[in-house]
Design an enzyme around this catalytic site. Structure first.
Site, PDB file in Angstrom:
ATOM      1  CG  ASN A   9      -1.768   1.243   1.314  1.00  0.00           C
ATOM      2  OD1 ASN A   9      -1.632   2.172   0.525  1.00  0.00           O
ATOM      3  ND2 ASN A   9      -2.664   1.277   2.286  1.00  0.00           N
ATOM      4  NE  ARG A  11      -3.447   7.582   0.882  1.00  0.00           N
ATOM      5  CZ  ARG A  11      -4.609   8.050   1.256  1.00  0.00           C
ATOM      6  NH1 ARG A  11      -5.716   7.491   0.819  1.00  0.00           N
ATOM      7  NH2 ARG A  11      -4.703   9.086   2.061  1.00  0.00           N
ATOM      8  CB  CYS A  12       1.067   1.741   4.404  1.00  0.00           C
ATOM      9  SG  CYS A  12       1.732   0.937   5.875  1.00  0.00           S
ATOM     10  CE  LYS A  13       8.103   6.606   8.682  1.00  0.00           C
ATOM     11  NZ  LYS A  13       8.375   7.134   9.998  1.00  0.00           N
ATOM     12  NE  ARG A  16       5.812   6.223   1.960  1.00  0.00           N
ATOM     13  CZ  ARG A  16       4.845   6.641   2.783  1.00  0.00           C
ATOM     14  NH1 ARG A  16       3.578   6.338   2.518  1.00  0.00           N
ATOM     15  NH2 ARG A  16       5.120   7.363   3.856  1.00  0.00           N
TER      16      ARG A  16
END
Length: 117
Positions: A9, A11-13, A16
């Site tokens: 995802n 948008r997920c730190k 990433r």
């Protein structure tokens, strides 16, 4: 075929960070990135992932998500029902999941993936 598959995802730190760690250790052409919110796993695929992770469906659910709290919290759901819920609501699947060589780990913390690389 890729050597490493990551259910990611953007948008997920943590997701990433995990992807970055994988990319630092594996050639990009050997990595398959699955944006699972856009392309959720099938029930069969999720069952396979759970088996590789060695955890129950209940352990893969993101219980802090609004959708879980509003629709499912407190309900006595079977493993099969939980799998169906996660496939229908992929936001409820804990992330990221990294698969390699028939094994899987959750990238929480991201360093967990190093055992696969």
């Amino acid at each position: 075929m890729s050597d490493i598959k990551i259910f990611h995802n953007p948008r997920c730190k943590k997701s990433r960070e995990t992807l970055k760690l994988v990319e630092e250790n594996v050639s990009k052409d050997h990595i398959e990135i699955v944006k699972y919110l856009e392309t959720p796993p099938s029930e069969a695929e999720l069952k396979s992932i759970l088996s590789m992770l060695g955890i129950s469906p209940n352990e893969l659910v993101r219980k802090g998500e609004k959708a879980w709290k509003e629709e499912f919290k407190g309900k006595d759901l079977s493993d099969e029902e939980l799998i169906k819920v996660m496939v229908k609501n992929p936001k409820l699947i804990e992330r990221p999941i990294v698969i390699a060589h028939g094994k899987a780990v959750l990238g929480r913390p991201p360093e967990n993936v190093l055992v696969l690389l």
